[in-house]
Design a protein around this motif. Structure first.
Motif, PDB file in Angstrom:
ATOM      1  N   THR A 121      -7.017  37.800  51.270  1.00 36.71           N
ATOM      2  CA  THR A 121      -6.516  38.080  49.790  1.00 36.71           C
ATOM      3  C   THR A 121      -7.370  39.335  48.969  1.00 36.71           C
ATOM      4  O   THR A 121      -8.422  39.289  49.565  1.00 36.71           O
ATOM      5  CB  THR A 121      -6.448  36.852  49.067  1.00 36.71           C
ATOM      6  N   VAL A 122      -6.846  39.906  48.213  1.00 39.58           N
ATOM      7  CA  VAL A 122      -7.769  40.822  47.294  1.00 39.58           C
ATOM      8  C   VAL A 122      -8.300  39.948  46.096  1.00 39.58           C
ATOM      9  O   VAL A 122      -9.148  40.617  45.599  1.00 39.58           O
ATOM     10  CB  VAL A 122      -6.728  41.857  47.017  1.00 39.58           C
ATOM     11  N   HIS A 123      -8.096  38.777  46.293  1.00 43.47           N
ATOM     12  CA  HIS A 123      -8.754  37.788  45.076  1.00 43.47           C
ATOM     13  C   HIS A 123      -9.642  37.068  45.553  1.00 43.47           C
ATOM     14  O   HIS A 123      -9.741  36.968  46.405  1.00 43.47           O
ATOM     15  CB  HIS A 123      -7.494  37.015  44.438  1.00 43.47           C
ATOM     16  N   HIS A 124     -10.781  36.656  44.493  1.00 43.17           N
ATOM     17  CA  HIS A 124     -11.678  35.681  44.702  1.00 43.17           C
ATOM     18  C   HIS A 124     -10.833  34.004  44.883  1.00 43.17           C
ATOM     19  O   HIS A 124     -10.200  33.845  43.771  1.00 43.17           O
ATOM     20  CB  HIS A 124     -12.816  35.820  43.692  1.00 43.17           C
ATOM     21  N   VAL A 125     -11.353  33.516  45.756  1.00 45.34           N
ATOM     22  CA  VAL A 125     -10.711  32.043  45.749  1.00 45.34           C
ATOM     23  C   VAL A 125     -11.868  31.085  45.697  1.00 45.34           C
ATOM     24  O   VAL A 125     -12.702  30.851  46.720  1.00 45.34           O
ATOM     25  CB  VAL A 125     -10.006  31.912  47.062  1.00 45.34           C
ATOM     26  N   PRO A 126     -12.144  30.400  44.390  1.00 44.61           N
ATOM     27  CA  PRO A 126     -13.280  29.523  44.347  1.00 44.61           C
ATOM     28  C   PRO A 126     -13.128  28.379  45.335  1.00 44.61           C
ATOM     29  O   PRO A 126     -11.924  27.815  45.632  1.00 44.61           O
ATOM     30  CB  PRO A 126     -13.231  29.030  42.752  1.00 44.61           C
ATOM     31  N   GLY A 142      -0.864  38.728  41.182  1.00 43.37           N
ATOM     32  CA  GLY A 142      -2.099  38.476  40.383  1.00 43.37           C
ATOM     33  C   GLY A 142      -2.782  37.338  40.429  1.00 43.37           C
ATOM     34  O   GLY A 142      -2.478  36.557  41.482  1.00 43.37           O
ATOM     35  N   ALA A 143      -3.679  36.942  39.589  1.00 44.21           N
ATOM     36  CA  ALA A 143      -4.564  35.629  39.459  1.00 44.21           C
ATOM     37  C   ALA A 143      -3.298  34.477  39.479  1.00 44.21           C
ATOM     38  O   ALA A 143      -4.121  33.444  39.968  1.00 44.21           O
ATOM     39  CB  ALA A 143      -5.427  35.760  38.255  1.00 44.21           C
ATOM     40  N   ALA A 144      -2.346  34.445  38.859  1.00 48.97           N
ATOM     41  CA  ALA A 144      -1.448  33.309  39.048  1.00 48.97           C
ATOM     42  C   ALA A 144      -1.431  32.615  40.343  1.00 48.97           C
ATOM     43  O   ALA A 144      -1.169  31.575  40.875  1.00 48.97           O
ATOM     44  CB  ALA A 144       0.010  33.601  38.294  1.00 48.97           C
ATOM     45  N   LYS A 145      -1.450  33.531  41.410  1.00 49.10           N
ATOM     46  CA  LYS A 145      -1.320  33.065  42.971  1.00 49.10           C
ATOM     47  C   LYS A 145      -2.303  32.248  43.101  1.00 49.10           C
ATOM     48  O   LYS A 145      -2.154  31.094  43.723  1.00 49.10           O
ATOM     49  CB  LYS A 145      -1.312  34.550  43.757  1.00 49.10           C
ATOM     50  N   VAL A 146      -3.571  32.575  42.827  1.00 46.31           N
ATOM     51  CA  VAL A 146      -4.625  32.000  43.070  1.00 46.31           C
ATOM     52  C   VAL A 146      -4.728  30.569  42.370  1.00 46.31           C
ATOM     53  O   VAL A 146      -5.121  29.640  42.939  1.00 46.31           O
ATOM     54  CB  VAL A 146      -6.037  32.736  42.876  1.00 46.31           C
ATOM     55  N   ALA A 147      -4.357  30.506  40.947  1.00 47.00           N
ATOM     56  CA  ALA A 147      -4.336  29.215  40.259  1.00 47.00           C
ATOM     57  C   ALA A 147      -3.312  28.465  41.381  1.00 47.00           C
ATOM     58  O   ALA A 147      -3.464  27.158  41.278  1.00 47.00           O
ATOM     59  CB  ALA A 147      -3.737  29.551  38.971  1.00 47.00           C
ATOM     60  N   ARG A 148      -2.331  28.742  41.460  1.00 51.90           N
ATOM     61  CA  ARG A 148      -1.282  28.018  42.259  1.00 51.90           C
ATOM     62  C   ARG A 148      -2.033  27.315  43.558  1.00 51.90           C
ATOM     63  O   ARG A 148      -1.481  26.246  43.672  1.00 51.90           O
ATOM     64  CB  ARG A 148      -0.119  28.713  42.358  1.00 51.90           C
ATOM     65  N   PHE A 149      -2.451  28.122  44.116  1.00 54.16           N
ATOM     66  CA  PHE A 149      -3.010  27.663  45.321  1.00 54.16           C
ATOM     67  C   PHE A 149      -3.943  26.791  45.289  1.00 54.16           C
ATOM     68  O   PHE A 149      -3.911  25.751  45.956  1.00 54.16           O
ATOM     69  CB  PHE A 149      -3.566  28.990  46.179  1.00 54.16           C
ATOM     70  N   LEU A 150      -4.671  26.875  44.241  1.00 56.23           N
ATOM     71  CA  LEU A 150      -5.941  25.885  43.996  1.00 56.23           C
ATOM     72  C   LEU A 150      -5.295  24.573  43.376  1.00 56.23           C
ATOM     73  O   LEU A 150      -5.736  23.412  43.758  1.00 56.23           O
ATOM     74  CB  LEU A 150      -7.036  26.536  43.126  1.00 56.23           C
ATOM     75  N   GLU A 151      -4.259  24.842  42.669  1.00 47.45           N
ATOM     76  CA  GLU A 151      -3.585  23.564  42.114  1.00 47.45           C
ATOM     77  C   GLU A 151      -3.000  22.551  43.271  1.00 47.45           C
ATOM     78  O   GLU A 151      -2.970  21.567  43.117  1.00 47.45           O
ATOM     79  CB  GLU A 151      -2.948  23.879  40.978  1.00 47.45           C
ATOM     80  N   HIS A 152      -2.084  23.307  44.106  1.00 50.61           N
ATOM     81  CA  HIS A 152      -1.442  22.662  45.126  1.00 50.61           C
ATOM     82  C   HIS A 152      -2.155  23.048  46.705  1.00 50.61           C
ATOM     83  O   HIS A 152      -1.458  23.157  47.532  1.00 50.61           O
ATOM     84  CB  HIS A 152       0.100  23.158  45.090  1.00 50.61           C
ATOM     85  N   HIS A 153      -3.326  23.030  46.982  1.00 53.13           N
ATOM     86  CA  HIS A 153      -4.033  23.108  47.898  1.00 53.13           C
ATOM     87  C   HIS A 153      -3.529  22.251  48.951  1.00 53.13           C
ATOM     88  O   HIS A 153      -3.458  22.877  50.130  1.00 53.13           O
ATOM     89  CB  HIS A 153      -5.553  23.186  47.823  1.00 53.13           C
TER      90      HIS A 153
END
Length: 765
Positions: free
Chosen positions: A603-608, A579-590
């Motif tokens: 990914t199936v998610h939007h990555v800002p 879910g969206a938690a994956k994207v949040a961790r990716f952005l936090e620890h890019h």
């Protein structure tokens, strides 16, 4: 010889009937672990063998991974690897599965003939073991099925004192591709030898078994080395070892496979998830608990108990071990067994014991022993079973609300389970958090269980009607051994035919070719792999790109490298949650993803912050800030241990410094440059300018050596998981080579013993 040819012909024919489309190459077993592990791993290994290379290290998997040591690939197991070398991958997989059904059945047939059985009895034993629920369901773990197929051959070789075949079978189990199945099979073989051989023969058997272990020693040593860097270092805990124990009530699956719902692996619609909506039992998943042998086989086995008390004792022992508990804890005291869980896999023993007992039961009936009395007992049981289902259905209809309330309360308690205690930064990050029950989903789950219970207790349902008809057929055919054998075959094949449906092999996604890079270039990955299985191919999930030459940061395996998994979980690139938690961790620890040279993200998610190159059911992003696979930085940050290094890594600029354990902070005069000159799985050449610290974003692992301008230099463990080398001022050539000690020390021994075994067997013949 005629008997042998007839038996082999029968079992090959049954294997074809089990999956005719797969047998003729019209589709393949293309889902779940077949798709994500066994097909791509063996296809990649076949490429390496054809290129004249030993497939020890896969640079395109898991930031670089000792894939041979993982064990499940079975890269030295000739029967299956030859198929992958000679045939297209899908057909090789299908023939490996079906061929080992026939191999297992033939071995059980031969073992039964050595016990004095003739006629339909040995054929019955072969059908039951070779096409049992265990062999069908656990074909999903191809190496486990391949290893289990050799178990009756080793026991038969023990009885007939064919030492060369004992060695061959032990080696085959060790190399087939599943260490646990090999250990379980080897344990039974050793106990069988103790029970059937006098002292002198036992000494010779031990020598032959030692020869088989010597042949398999490179695989065993490599897997043991890998385990020391995985989550199973030092063995697993007592609680974890009980994972996969058979719930006692689910032993009814021997004759009622759908009593607690049912999931085929192909029915699970979420990638890398092991439980669908159909199975609601207490076990890990439906196929691990699958022990189906069928009503006719169990009836015949019960009739054979008095004639074969040894096999009956083995069946009882296997059933007790499957339950886990104290007996399994005692077995775990044996060397190596403390690495294993899933005691339900002792159903391999149970299936073989029931096969032998059923052959003895058939012999009992052939001699006309109490057929009338047995028919009466079976008719009484049939009446009791039919009546009990009706009573159960009546009770369910009248008490459905109360049962629903009990189930709801149970699942609600699971929502509030306490968090596990801290285990250190690395291990806590690497271990996936358990997924709690979601309160909003509980009512639908309870309703699904109640509906399934109604199907399991409805006398008109196939779940009840089919066992009743099978028992009636058994009663009618008690005086007809061949008809009973045919009934067992029809029953098991009917269960197995639908278990592994065939489909189309995975196809590369349309976006892959434009973004594929040269070896040693950027990596691609999937952000959130727990998605619908119908877009596996589009996302190129897990190892599916390995034979295509792609490089992914992950390799899902029971022997996950703790450090690498901790980084992946931190940045959201692990399997874990969804879910969206994956994207949040990716952005936090890019920055961690940048260190891994991750340039392409599906990914199936939007990555800002990133622009998608492909849009649709999924997005493909390019991260232009990804760091190159090889780079030089001016500084190192020291850390006293792995946990400290993990914490420092999260706060360090990846373009300025790397984190090195057991070192003080220091910087060179400036940062140089690095360029990969030649890149292969087991040798990498880099041209680098110093001063500074060269870091190659490939996994640090024992067996890798480095040379600087032709002179050996130590490899630093950089950024927790990668390889680093300190550079003096000037231009340098740095070469990394993979030279594992287990291959150098044991490869020659394995070849020598194997060659001696072949020569000795040929001379004896």
């Amino acid at each position: 010889m005629k008997r042998w040819l007839l038996a082999v012909g029968i079992f090959v024919l049954l294997a074809v009937v089990l999956a005719p489309q797969a047998a003729v190459g019209d589709g393949t077993f293309a889902y779940h672990d077949f798709r994500h592990h066994h097909l791509p791993w063996r296809a990649w290994a076949a490429q390496r063998w054809l290129a004249g290379e030993f497939p020890a290290w896969a640079s395109g998997a898991g930031n670089g991974f000792p894939l041979f040591a993982e064990g499940q690939g079975g890269f030295l197991y000739l029967p299956t690897m030859l198929l992958f070398v000679l045939l297209p991958g899908g057909m090789a997989l299908d023939w490996a599965v079906l061929g080992h059904h026939a191999l297992a059945a033939t071995g059980a047939w031969w073992l039964c003939t050595l016990g004095g059985r003739r006629g339909a009895g040995p054929v019955l034993a072969g059908v039951i073991y070779g096409f049992s629920g265990f062999m069908v369901s656990h074909a999903l773990y191809l190496g486990m099925q391949n290893a289990a197929a050799w178990l009756p051959w080793v026991l038969g070789a023990t009885l007939s004192r064919r030492g060369w075949l004992v060695a061959t079978g032990i080696a085959a189990m060790g190399l087939a591709g599943h260490p646990q199945a090999a250990a379980f099979g080897g344990l039974l073989a050793g106990g069988f030898a103790l029970a059937t051989q006098e002292r002198g023969a036992l000494v010779r058997w031990t020598a032959w078994a030692g020869a088989g272990l010597a042949i398999a020693s490179p695989q065993l040593a490599a897997s043991l080395e890998l385990s020391q860097f995985s989550m199973r270092d030092g063995g697993v805990g007592a609680d974890f070892a009980q994972v996969g124990a058979m719930p006692p009530q689910e032993l009814v699956g021997l004759v009622l496979p759908y009593a607690f719902g049912f999931d085929r692996p192909a029915d699970v619609v979420q990638t890398y998830y092991h439980r669908g909506s159909g199975y609601w039992g207490a076990g890990v998943n439906s196929w691990e608990m699958c022990t189906y042998l069928g009503v006719p086989a169990i009836v015949l086995a019960l009739l054979g108990v008095r004639r074969a008390k040894g096999w009956a004792a083995l069946a009882l022992l296997a059933a007790l071990l499957m339950l886990g508990g104290p007996l399994w804890s005692l077995v775990r005291l044996l060397p190596g067994f403390d690495y294993f869980r899933f005691p339900a896999r002792f159903s391999m023993w149970l299936s073989l014991a029931v096969a032998m007992l059923a052959a003895h039961g058939l012999e009992t009936l052939r001699r006309g022993w109490r057929v009338r009395g047995n028919r009466l007992r079976l008719l009484m049981f049939l009446g009791f079973f039919t009546l009990s289902t009706g009573v159960s259905r009546l009770g369910l209809d009248t008490r459905a609300n109360e049962l629903g309330a009990v189930l709801t309360a149970y699942f609600e308690r699971q929502v509030d389970l306490p968090a596990p205690p801290p285990m250190g930064a690395l291990l806590s990050a690497a271990l996936p958090a358990p997924e709690p029950e979601v309160a909003a989903e509980i009512p639908a789950k309870v309703a699904r269980i109640l509906a399934d219970l109604r199907r399991s207790t409805d006398p008109r349902s196939p779940r009840v009607l089919v066992p009743v008809l099978l028992l009636l057929g058994t009663i009618v055919a008690l005086r007809r051994p061949r008809l009973l054998t045919l009934l067992v075959a029809v029953d098991l094949l009917a269960f197995g035919r639908d278990y592994h449906p065939v489909g189309e092999p995975a196809q590369p996604p349309r976006w892959l070719l434009p973004v594929m890079t040269e070896p040693g270039g950027s990596r691609l990955t999937v952000l959130d792999r727990r998605v619908s299985t119908d877009i596996d191919d589009d996302l190129l999930t897990a190892s599916m790109g390995l034979p295509l030459g792609t490089a992914d940061v992950i390799l899902p395996s029971p022997l996950l490298l703790v450090r690498n998994e901790a980084l992946l979980a931190t940045v959201g690139l692990d399997v874990g949650d969804r879910g969206a938690a994956k994207v949040a961790r990716f952005l936090e620890h890019h920055d961690i993803a940048r260190r891994m040279a991750v340039r392409w993200i599906a990914t199936v998610h939007h990555v800002p912050g990133l622009l998608p190159l492909v849009r649709g059911r999924y997005q493909l992003y390019e991260d232009a800030r990804a760091l190159p696979r090889a780079r030089v930085v001016p500084c190192v940050v020291g850390a006293v241990d792995g946990d400290a290094a993990f914490a420092a890594l999260l706060a360090t600029d990846p373009e300025r410094a790397i984190v090195v354990e057991a070192a003080t902070d220091r910087c060179a005069a400036g940062g140089g440059t690095a360029q990969i000159v030649a890149y292969a799985d087991q040798e990498v050449s880099v041209r680098a300018e110093g001063p500074g610290y060269l870091v190659l974003a490939d996994t640090w692992y024992p067996g890798w050596e480095a040379s600087l301008d032709g002179e050996p230099v130590p490899i630093l463990r950089a950024d927790l998981v990668f390889r680093g080398v300190e550079l003096s001022p000037g231009s340098h050539e740095v070469v990394f080579r993979y030279r594992p000690l287990w291959l150098l020390a044991l490869g020659g021994l394995s070849l020598a013993v194997g060659a001696g075994l072949v020569m000795g067997a040929s001379r004896r013949r």
